[in-house]
Design a protein around this motif. Structure first.
Motif, short mmCIF file in Angstrom:
data_model
loop_
_atom_site.label_atom_id
_atom_site.label_comp_id
_atom_site.label_asym_id
_atom_site.label_seq_id
_atom_site.Cartn_x
_atom_site.Cartn_y
_atom_site.Cartn_z
N GLY A 103 0.79 -1.22 0.00
CA GLY A 103 0.00 0.00 0.00
C GLY A 103 0.82 1.27 0.00
N LEU A 104 2.16 1.17 -0.10
CA LEU A 104 2.98 2.37 -0.17
C LEU A 104 2.78 3.05 -1.51
N ASP A 105 2.73 4.37 -1.46
CA ASP A 105 2.63 5.14 -2.70
C ASP A 105 3.97 5.19 -3.39
N ALA A 106 3.99 4.94 -4.71
CA ALA A 106 5.24 4.98 -5.46
C ALA A 106 5.76 6.40 -5.55
N VAL A 107 7.07 6.55 -5.52
CA VAL A 107 7.70 7.86 -5.62
C VAL A 107 8.75 7.81 -6.73
N SER A 108 9.14 8.99 -7.21
CA SER A 108 10.19 9.08 -8.22
C SER A 108 11.51 9.33 -7.53
N PHE A 109 12.43 8.38 -7.62
CA PHE A 109 13.70 8.51 -6.92
C PHE A 109 14.64 9.49 -7.62
N ALA A 299 14.65 -4.07 3.24
CA ALA A 299 14.94 -2.82 2.55
C ALA A 299 14.77 -2.97 1.04
N ALA A 300 15.21 -4.09 0.49
CA ALA A 300 15.10 -4.30 -0.95
C ALA A 300 13.63 -4.34 -1.38
N VAL A 301 12.80 -5.06 -0.64
CA VAL A 301 11.38 -5.12 -0.95
C VAL A 301 10.73 -3.76 -0.77
N PHE A 302 11.09 -3.06 0.30
CA PHE A 302 10.55 -1.72 0.57
C PHE A 302 10.86 -0.76 -0.58
N LEU A 303 12.10 -0.72 -1.03
CA LEU A 303 12.49 0.19 -2.11
C LEU A 303 11.80 -0.18 -3.42
N ALA A 304 11.65 -1.49 -3.67
CA ALA A 304 10.96 -1.92 -4.89
C ALA A 304 9.51 -1.46 -4.86
N LEU A 306 8.26 1.01 -3.14
CA LEU A 306 8.22 2.46 -3.19
C LEU A 306 8.46 2.97 -4.61
N ALA A 307 9.19 2.20 -5.41
CA ALA A 307 9.42 2.55 -6.81
C ALA A 307 8.30 2.08 -7.71
N GLY A 308 7.28 1.44 -7.14
CA GLY A 308 6.15 0.97 -7.93
C GLY A 308 6.41 -0.33 -8.66
N VAL A 309 7.42 -1.10 -8.19
CA VAL A 309 7.76 -2.38 -8.82
C VAL A 309 7.08 -3.50 -8.04
N ALA A 310 6.21 -4.24 -8.70
CA ALA A 310 5.54 -5.38 -8.08
C ALA A 310 6.39 -6.63 -8.33
N MET A 311 7.02 -7.14 -7.28
CA MET A 311 7.91 -8.29 -7.44
C MET A 311 7.10 -9.57 -7.51
N ASP A 312 7.41 -10.39 -8.53
CA ASP A 312 6.76 -11.69 -8.63
C ASP A 312 7.61 -12.75 -7.93
N LEU A 348 20.38 -6.83 -8.03
CA LEU A 348 18.96 -7.01 -8.36
C LEU A 348 18.54 -6.13 -9.53
N ASN A 349 19.02 -4.89 -9.53
CA ASN A 349 18.79 -3.96 -10.66
C ASN A 349 17.32 -3.61 -10.86
N LEU A 350 16.56 -3.60 -9.77
CA LEU A 350 15.15 -3.23 -9.87
C LEU A 350 14.91 -1.74 -9.64
N VAL A 351 15.74 -1.12 -8.81
CA VAL A 351 15.60 0.31 -8.51
C VAL A 351 16.97 0.96 -8.68
N PRO A 352 17.01 2.25 -8.99
CA PRO A 352 18.31 2.93 -9.11
C PRO A 352 19.01 3.00 -7.76
N LEU A 353 20.33 2.99 -7.77
CA LEU A 353 21.08 3.04 -6.53
C LEU A 353 20.82 4.33 -5.76
N GLU A 354 20.39 5.39 -6.46
CA GLU A 354 20.09 6.65 -5.77
C GLU A 354 18.98 6.47 -4.74
#
Length: 416
Positions: A103-109, A299-304, A306-312, A348-354
């Protein structure tokens, strides 16, 4: 007389330092922030001592085991136990994060967008490169293992060097205890800076992330570690109460390795074999960091999310495999878990390192990470000693049973 006893009580001194730091952080936050160098200097000394301490402890423990078969059997038990705890902790972190951070809202990193996820071989190679680039502990432990094996196989020819190594262990532990006399000062600086700098956290997503990591660590301690302790025939919370001074030290300095001298003394007094304690603690502070593992997958799941990436399911499996690899590069030094997270996210390369910059502000609040690491390694010493038939059950019982209960066994038995 009472004041002299209080002065010699490390727990009391640290509690006083924490109270003073908390008061300063509330009353004078600008001044409190300037206390940060007190904790940084302490952590710097501890961090620079880690490679030497680990080399001496591992090589001494390995060289001290009798026959080659005994070394092999003990090392095999340690490996199996550490691998099991690593898998359990990584899975716990990922599952809890997926359930509690929904339910976290996606943000632009950043302006850049993450690239498509790499295939597994490429991700693993990238993570391996990250590990080699940010830690010296793995080469040090490998050298210590080979050196200890060589001394053990040398027999009588290596006896003199083994004796000198034992003396060096004693000197190093004494030196660490001298450094730890400054722990209350470091605890004061850390508490003052944390309260003065952050105060109540303002961002709801970060608050939710902090709560998720703490809950995951508590769940792992109660369910996983508690079950292991029960299988070994004792209560985990009695062990936690027994090492409370070391846990308090770690909680307010952030340096897990600061607890090593006290843990060695307490665990040996509790009936654990001296060689097992040294081997398990020294290697466990790199290979058995359950709290750090939980933090990394959370943290990895949280960042994904937050970036709007739904991990399968496939992506979660790849995350667990990469995290299992990158966890080998963790150490007990402050900030190491963040470096491990960096290596995991890069693989993992799902979210930018920033995106990792979001978590820097709450790094110093992740005390549950270090506490879980210490509890897990203390438990490992007892369990592997018992598994190896090298645990004095009577000494363990005397150490863990509260004094009041031990003083009135008949009354307690009567109530039952």
């Amino acid at each position: 007389m009472i004041l002299a006893k209080l002065y010699r009580n490390d727990t009391v001194l640290i509690l006083i330092a924490i109270a003073l730091g908390l008061s300063l952080g509330i009353a004078r936050p600008e001044l409190a922030i300037q206390m940060k160098p007190l904790s940084d200097a302490f952590l710097g000394v501890i961090g620079h001592a880690v490679p030497l301490v680990m080399f001496v402890l591992v090589s001494s423990a390995v060289a001290g085991f009798g026959e080659r078969g005994q070394k092999t059997h003990c090392a095999g038990r340690v490996l199996v136990y550490f691998l099991l705890m690593a898998v359990l902790s990584l899975v716990t972190g990922a599952v809890v994060a997926m359930l509690l951070t929904l339910g976290l809202d996606a943000v632009s990193f950043a302006a850049s967008t993450p690239q498509p996820m790499r295939d597994l071989p490429t991700a693993v190679l990238t993570s391996l490169a990250q590990i080699i680039g940010h830690t010296v502990i793995l080469p040090v432990l490998l050298a210590a293992l080979l050196f200890g094996l060589g001394l053990g196989w040398a027999g009588d020819a290596g006896e003199g060097l083994r004796h000198r190594l034992e003396l060096l262990v004693g000197w190093l532990l004494k030196a660490l205890r001298m450094v730890l006399r400054f722990a209350p000062l470091a605890a004061f600086g850390a508490m003052a800076y944390t309260v003065g700098r952050y105060g109540p956290a303002s961002a709801w997503p970060l608050l939710k992330f902090i709560g998720t990591v703490y809950f995951a660590c508590l769940l792992f301690i109660v369910v996983a570690l508690g079950s292991v302790a029960r299988l070994a025939g004792f209560g985990l919370f009695r062990l936690i109460a027994y090492i409370k001074a070391e846990l308090l030290l770690v909680a307010f300095t952030g340096a897990s390795v600061a607890a090593v001298p006290g843990l060695i003394e307490r665990l040996e007094r509790a009936g654990c074999d001296r060689r097992v304690v040294r081997l398990v603690l020294s290697t466990g502070y790199t290979f058995n960091l359950a709290g750090s593992n939980i933090y990394v997958t959370c943290a990895a799941v949280f960042l994904a999310q937050l970036a709007g990436v739904a991990m399968d399911g496939t992506q979660v499996l790849i995350l667990l495999l990469i995290a299992l690899l990158t966890s080998l590069g963790s150490t007990s030094a402050a900030g190491s878990a963040f470096l491990t997270l960096t290596a995991t996210v890069a693989g993992l390369n799902l979210v930018p390192l920033e995106a990792l910059g979001l978590l820097l502000g709450v790094e110093r609040l992740m005390k549950c990470r270090s506490l879980t690491n210490v509890i897990g390694n203390a438990l490992a010493c007892v369990v592997i000693s018992a598994w190896s038939g090298a645990l004095d059950r009577n000494a363990l019982r005397e150490a863990l049973v509260p004094r009041r209960q031990a003083a009135f066994p008949d009354t307690v038995a009567g109530k039952r």
